[in-house]
Motif scaffolding. Structure first.
Motif, short mmCIF file in Angstrom:
data_model
loop_
_atom_site.label_atom_id
_atom_site.label_comp_id
_atom_site.label_asym_id
_atom_site.label_seq_id
_atom_site.Cartn_x
_atom_site.Cartn_y
_atom_site.Cartn_z
N ALA A 16 82.94 40.56 44.76
CA ALA A 16 82.18 41.36 43.81
C ALA A 16 82.59 41.11 42.37
N ALA A 17 83.79 40.61 42.17
CA ALA A 17 84.24 40.37 40.80
C ALA A 17 83.74 39.05 40.24
N GLN A 22 73.01 34.41 33.95
CA GLN A 22 71.55 34.45 34.10
C GLN A 22 70.93 34.42 32.72
N ASN A 23 70.14 33.38 32.47
CA ASN A 23 69.55 33.21 31.14
C ASN A 23 70.60 33.24 30.05
N ARG A 27 75.25 38.52 34.39
CA ARG A 27 74.49 39.53 35.14
C ARG A 27 75.41 40.72 35.38
N GLU A 28 74.99 41.89 34.92
CA GLU A 28 75.86 43.07 34.96
C GLU A 28 76.15 43.52 36.38
N ASP A 29 75.19 43.38 37.25
CA ASP A 29 75.37 43.81 38.65
C ASP A 29 75.09 42.61 39.54
N ASP A 394 65.79 38.56 31.60
CA ASP A 394 66.09 39.70 30.75
C ASP A 394 66.21 39.31 29.27
N GLN A 395 65.61 38.18 28.92
CA GLN A 395 65.59 37.80 27.51
C GLN A 395 64.16 37.79 27.00
#
Length: 398
Positions: A16-17, A22-23, A27-29, A394-395
């Protein structure tokens, strides 16, 4: 997945760490879906790992331990809760993939001798869905499955067709975002929508039954008849005598897709071309004697992209030998050759010389359409790729 003596062969080293870019952003999650660890009590109805209601997917040994890419289970369950128990030798923090129905894959770290609840009220099942039988799928190893005390498991429907993918790290998705779940092997097989599938792939595997990377004296011609993979952890358990695997006892494959050669060709292995050719012929002969009605598809193996002037030119590995294998079987009618030239570009290959997620998608998409056009298989849905994983942009600006 009985007593899980190893961690998942699906996601070899992800935790998980880990960071996913991404872009150009972190990625936060990166792995949504961490399941809570619980203790089972009388409110649960538990099934042992050897129950017939659990349908095992992929290659397993006699103790229901799996060592290859994307092993898993499928169960139908009633009610609104489901938990999975993991055996005593599960790797600490190993990442498992799971989902309900065709929802997106979720990811959770688990550890040995523990139980995690993967389905609960947070899934938001309405009253009608709670009453229905639902399919839960997990790609990892287990020691048992539990549902509410007044609910039950059922055997899920099995598809009539089956696909087997044989290969090394490229087919297994090494260095892709979700590893095997992001691999062309999985994206192709799952994208068919109407076929069972097994991915007999492992990073570093050679085709020829010769010394490979110093520590492994066998290749896929030998390991195709073994339950465990060529990895060091399997050698720790079994030494050089892993358990034999009876392919004839399995559901026969209708299509076998093979992509090998990268590891045979790479230093320090450098398997001579004639040895590679004979190994390929031997493997296909073995497959055909085991599953006489299976179609075998040879997928060409790319090499490096070489910069020439103002462009990049791809190379192929064992191109002459692989085409010679196809010619050897041409008159028998069950072996096809799939040329990957022109599908991938240099920017579809990451610095580790493996496909990016986009590269895997491109190859899977072409293989799906080959299967539809040449074998006349109906795709349900029509050529789905990037199966069940959540991607987004997400951009706002490019």
């Amino acid at each position: 997945m009985r007593i899980a003596r190893l961690g998942s062969a699906l996601l070899w080293s992800l935790h998980a760490a880990a960071t996913i870019l991404q872009n150009g952003q972190v990625r936060e999650d990166p792995y949504p879906g961490q399941a809570p660890r619980i203790e089972l009590d009388d409110s649960w109805h538990s099934y042992g790992a050897d129950t017939e209601e659990i349908s095992y997917k992929g290659r397993w040994d006699s103790n229901h331990v799996s060592w290859w890419s994307a092993p898993g289970i499928k169960v139908e369950f009633s009610g609104s809760q489901l938990a999975v128990s993991f055996g005593q030798s599960t790797s600490d923090g190993v990442l498992v993939a799971y989902r309900v129905g065709s929802l997106d894959w979720q990811f959770s770290n688990v550890t040995a001798d523990s139980t995690y609840q993967f389905v609960g009220p947070e899934l938001g099942l309405d009253e009608d869905l709670v009453k229905q039988h639902k399919v839960f799928e997990m790609r990892v190893q287990i020691a048992g499955v539990s549902v509410a005390s007044d609910e039950s498991l059922q055997v899920p429907k099995r598809f009539e067709k089956k696909v087997e993918v044989i290969g090394g790290s490229l087919a297994g998705g090494q260095f892709a975002t979700y590893e095997t779940i992001s691999s062309w092997g999985y994206l192709f097989a799952a994208g068919l929508g109407n076929a069972e599938h097994t991915i007999t792939a492992y990073p570093g595997a050679c085709l020829a039954d010769l010394q490979c990377y110093g520590g492994n004296a066998h290749g896929m011609t030998w390991y195709w008849n073994r339950a465990s993979d060529p990895g060091s952890r399997a050698n720790e358990f079994f030494g050089h005598e892993p358990e034999k695997f009876d392919n004839k006892a399995e559901q026969p494959a209708d299509l076998v897709v093979i992509q090998m050669g990268g590891n045979d060709h790479r230093h320090p292995n450098e398997i001579p071309g004639n040895e590679f050719y004979h190994a390929y012929v031997a493997l296909i002969d073995d497959i055909h004697s085991t599953w006489p009605h299976a179609v075998v598809l040879i997928v060409s193996q790319w090499g490096q992209w070489v910069k020439e002037g103002l462009s990049y030119v791809p190379t192929q590995v064992y191109e002459e030998e692989t085409r010679k294998v196809h010619d050897h079987f041409r008159d028998r009618g069950f072996v096809y050759y799939f040329d990957t030239s022109g599908i991938l570009q240099h920017n579809d290959i990451n610095p580790k010389n493996h496909p990016t997620d986009v590269g895997h998608i491109k190859l899977a998409s072409h293989l799906l359409q080959w299967t539809r056009l040449v074998l006349r298989w109906n795709l349900e849905p029509m050529g789905e790729v990037q199966h069940g994983t959540l991607y987004w942009n997400d951009q706002q600006e490019y």
